[in-house]
Design a protein around this motif. Sequence first.
Motif, PDB file in Angstrom:
ATOM      1  N   SER A  37      42.144  30.446  39.199  1.00  0.00           N
ATOM      2  CA  SER A  37      40.826  29.863  39.463  1.00  0.00           C
ATOM      3  C   SER A  37      39.718  30.855  39.150  1.00  0.00           C
ATOM      4  CB  SER A  37      40.757  29.412  40.921  1.00  0.00           C
ATOM      5  OG  SER A  37      39.491  28.890  41.210  1.00  0.00           O
ATOM      6  N   TYR A  38      39.899  32.102  39.573  1.00  0.00           N
ATOM      7  CA  TYR A  38      38.889  33.138  39.332  1.00  0.00           C
ATOM      8  C   TYR A  38      38.739  33.382  37.832  1.00  0.00           C
ATOM      9  CZ  TYR A  38      36.149  37.328  40.466  1.00  0.00           C
ATOM     10  OH  TYR A  38      35.151  38.259  40.598  1.00  0.00           O
TER      11      TYR A  38
ATOM     12  N   THR B 240      36.084  33.090  49.887  1.00  0.00           N
ATOM     13  CA  THR B 240      37.298  33.892  49.757  1.00  0.00           C
ATOM     14  C   THR B 240      37.285  34.686  48.453  1.00  0.00           C
ATOM     15  OG1 THR B 240      38.513  32.238  51.018  1.00  0.00           O
ATOM     16  CG2 THR B 240      39.833  33.805  49.763  1.00  0.00           C
ATOM     17  N   TYR B 241      36.612  34.147  47.439  1.00  0.00           N
ATOM     18  CA  TYR B 241      36.598  34.819  46.142  1.00  0.00           C
ATOM     19  C   TYR B 241      35.829  36.138  46.160  1.00  0.00           C
ATOM     20  CZ  TYR B 241      39.193  31.036  44.211  1.00  0.00           C
ATOM     21  OH  TYR B 241      40.190  30.130  43.962  1.00  0.00           O
ATOM     22  N   LEU B 242      35.047  36.386  47.215  1.00  0.00           N
ATOM     23  CA  LEU B 242      34.456  37.718  47.368  1.00  0.00           C
ATOM     24  C   LEU B 242      35.560  38.753  47.598  1.00  0.00           C
ATOM     25  CD1 LEU B 242      31.357  36.858  49.585  1.00  0.00           C
ATOM     26  CD2 LEU B 242      31.325  37.660  47.201  1.00  0.00           C
ATOM     27  N   LEU B 243      36.670  38.328  48.198  1.00  0.00           N
ATOM     28  CA  LEU B 243      37.823  39.211  48.389  1.00  0.00           C
ATOM     29  C   LEU B 243      38.737  39.234  47.166  1.00  0.00           C
ATOM     30  CD1 LEU B 243      38.832  38.331  52.063  1.00  0.00           C
ATOM     31  CD2 LEU B 243      37.964  40.523  51.244  1.00  0.00           C
ATOM     32  N   ILE B 244      38.695  38.199  46.357  1.00  0.00           N
ATOM     33  CA  ILE B 244      39.590  38.106  45.200  1.00  0.00           C
ATOM     34  C   ILE B 244      39.098  38.965  44.042  1.00  0.00           C
ATOM     35  CG2 ILE B 244      40.589  36.523  43.478  1.00  0.00           C
ATOM     36  CD1 ILE B 244      41.715  36.310  46.394  1.00  0.00           C
ATOM     37  N   GLY B 245      37.793  39.086  43.860  1.00  0.00           N
ATOM     38  CA  GLY B 245      37.247  39.869  42.749  1.00  0.00           C
ATOM     39  C   GLY B 245      37.862  41.260  42.616  1.00  0.00           C
ATOM     40  N   PRO B 246      37.905  42.042  43.703  1.00  0.00           N
ATOM     41  CA  PRO B 246      38.481  43.389  43.574  1.00  0.00           C
ATOM     42  C   PRO B 246      39.944  43.401  43.133  1.00  0.00           C
ATOM     43  CG  PRO B 246      37.176  43.234  45.576  1.00  0.00           C
ATOM     44  CD  PRO B 246      37.277  41.840  45.014  1.00  0.00           C
ATOM     45  N   ILE B 247      40.737  42.462  43.623  1.00  0.00           N
ATOM     46  CA  ILE B 247      42.155  42.482  43.220  1.00  0.00           C
ATOM     47  C   ILE B 247      42.354  41.863  41.845  1.00  0.00           C
ATOM     48  CG2 ILE B 247      43.039  42.709  45.562  1.00  0.00           C
ATOM     49  CD1 ILE B 247      43.765  39.703  45.487  1.00  0.00           C
ATOM     50  N   TRP B 248      41.430  41.020  41.416  1.00  0.00           N
ATOM     51  CA  TRP B 248      41.476  40.499  40.044  1.00  0.00           C
ATOM     52  C   TRP B 248      41.271  41.659  39.070  1.00  0.00           C
ATOM     53  CZ3 TRP B 248      37.531  39.858  36.250  1.00  0.00           C
ATOM     54  CH2 TRP B 248      37.846  38.985  35.200  1.00  0.00           C
TER      55      TRP B 248
ATOM     56  N   PHE C  90      25.880  35.022  28.847  1.00  0.00           N
ATOM     57  CA  PHE C  90      27.303  35.325  28.676  1.00  0.00           C
ATOM     58  C   PHE C  90      28.178  34.186  29.188  1.00  0.00           C
ATOM     59  CE2 PHE C  90      25.117  39.458  29.045  1.00  0.00           C
ATOM     60  CZ  PHE C  90      25.347  39.908  27.760  1.00  0.00           C
ATOM     61  N   GLU C  91      28.509  34.188  30.456  1.00  0.00           N
ATOM     62  CA  GLU C  91      29.474  33.229  30.993  1.00  0.00           C
ATOM     63  C   GLU C  91      28.904  31.820  31.107  1.00  0.00           C
ATOM     64  OE1 GLU C  91      33.116  32.374  31.599  1.00  0.00           O
ATOM     65  OE2 GLU C  91      32.745  34.498  31.890  1.00  0.00           O
ATOM     66  N   GLY C  92      27.721  31.712  31.648  1.00  0.00           N
ATOM     67  CA  GLY C  92      27.113  30.394  31.822  1.00  0.00           C
ATOM     68  C   GLY C  92      27.727  29.589  32.950  1.00  0.00           C
ATOM     69  N   LYS C  93      28.468  30.247  33.844  1.00  0.00           N
ATOM     70  CA  LYS C  93      29.078  29.575  34.994  1.00  0.00           C
ATOM     71  C   LYS C  93      28.680  30.320  36.263  1.00  0.00           C
ATOM     72  CE  LYS C  93      33.260  28.220  32.528  1.00  0.00           C
ATOM     73  NZ  LYS C  93      34.687  28.492  32.400  1.00  0.00           N
ATOM     74  N   LYS C  94      28.597  29.575  37.345  1.00  0.00           N
ATOM     75  CA  LYS C  94      28.249  30.224  38.612  1.00  0.00           C
ATOM     76  C   LYS C  94      29.409  31.094  39.095  1.00  0.00           C
ATOM     77  CE  LYS C  94      29.819  26.326  41.319  1.00  0.00           C
ATOM     78  NZ  LYS C  94      29.558  25.230  42.159  1.00  0.00           N
ATOM     79  N   PRO C  95      29.113  32.116  39.865  1.00  0.00           N
ATOM     80  CA  PRO C  95      30.177  32.959  40.422  1.00  0.00           C
ATOM     81  C   PRO C  95      31.134  32.147  41.303  1.00  0.00           C
ATOM     82  CG  PRO C  95      28.049  34.046  40.655  1.00  0.00           C
ATOM     83  CD  PRO C  95      27.780  32.640  40.178  1.00  0.00           C
ATOM     84  N   SER C  96      32.384  32.543  41.320  1.00  0.00           N
ATOM     85  CA  SER C  96      33.426  31.828  42.056  1.00  0.00           C
ATOM     86  C   SER C  96      33.135  31.707  43.535  1.00  0.00           C
ATOM     87  CB  SER C  96      34.777  32.518  41.870  1.00  0.00           C
ATOM     88  OG  SER C  96      35.146  32.547  40.524  1.00  0.00           O
ATOM     89  N   PHE C  97      32.506  32.724  44.117  1.00  0.00           N
ATOM     90  CA  PHE C  97      32.290  32.690  45.563  1.00  0.00           C
ATOM     91  C   PHE C  97      31.286  31.621  45.967  1.00  0.00           C
ATOM     92  CE2 PHE C  97      28.922  35.630  44.362  1.00  0.00           C
ATOM     93  CZ  PHE C  97      27.876  35.271  45.196  1.00  0.00           C
ATOM     94  N   PHE C  98      30.534  31.051  45.024  1.00  0.00           N
ATOM     95  CA  PHE C  98      29.657  29.930  45.353  1.00  0.00           C
ATOM     96  C   PHE C  98      30.485  28.709  45.757  1.00  0.00           C
ATOM     97  CE2 PHE C  98      25.572  31.119  42.798  1.00  0.00           C
ATOM     98  CZ  PHE C  98      25.347  32.169  43.670  1.00  0.00           C
TER      99      PHE C  98
END
Length: 161
Positions: free
Chosen positions: A15-16, A140-148, A128-136
């Motif tokens: 998903s991320y 939980t995706y605020l925690l996923i970014g570092p492990i991604w 660049f991406e043209g998509k909103k950040p996942s955490f929106f």
Amino acid sequence: MHATAERPIDRFFASYSADHQHPTNQLIHVFAVPAILWSVVALLWCIPVFGTLFKTGVWAALAMFGAWMFYYRLSRPIGFGMLAAFFFMGCLCRLLQAEYGLGGLFKLAVGVFVVAWIAQFIGHSKLFEGKKPSFFTDLTYLLIGPIWVLAKFYRKMGWKY
């Protein structure tokens, strides 16, 4: 185990990754996400501790431990990698506090936080991406970014997560 959407960590990463396709946005994340993570640790480090039982940094330590438990449950190799990252970040906070004081650490953390988030939003902009950040979609995706980001490093090294 082959990386499929069977494990929760693989579903999170799929998903991320869907929100992070542009190479420039991915590159921005490789630098900005660890910077944001460190700045949050440093900001928590700066929260005053009352009494004599605990020392400065206890709030950061508690937050890092809580996040580490989440990561370790998702994947032991990722958990161990984040344990090393958190140890490094804690040591860096301690060294910077010793050198510049708590006020200096706080100012540096705020500066890094602001600059890194600006970079993140530039990466997600129409440039660049043209998509909103996942955490929106899910915090939980605020925690996923570092492990991604860590998982990208693991794959580059040929390590399984």
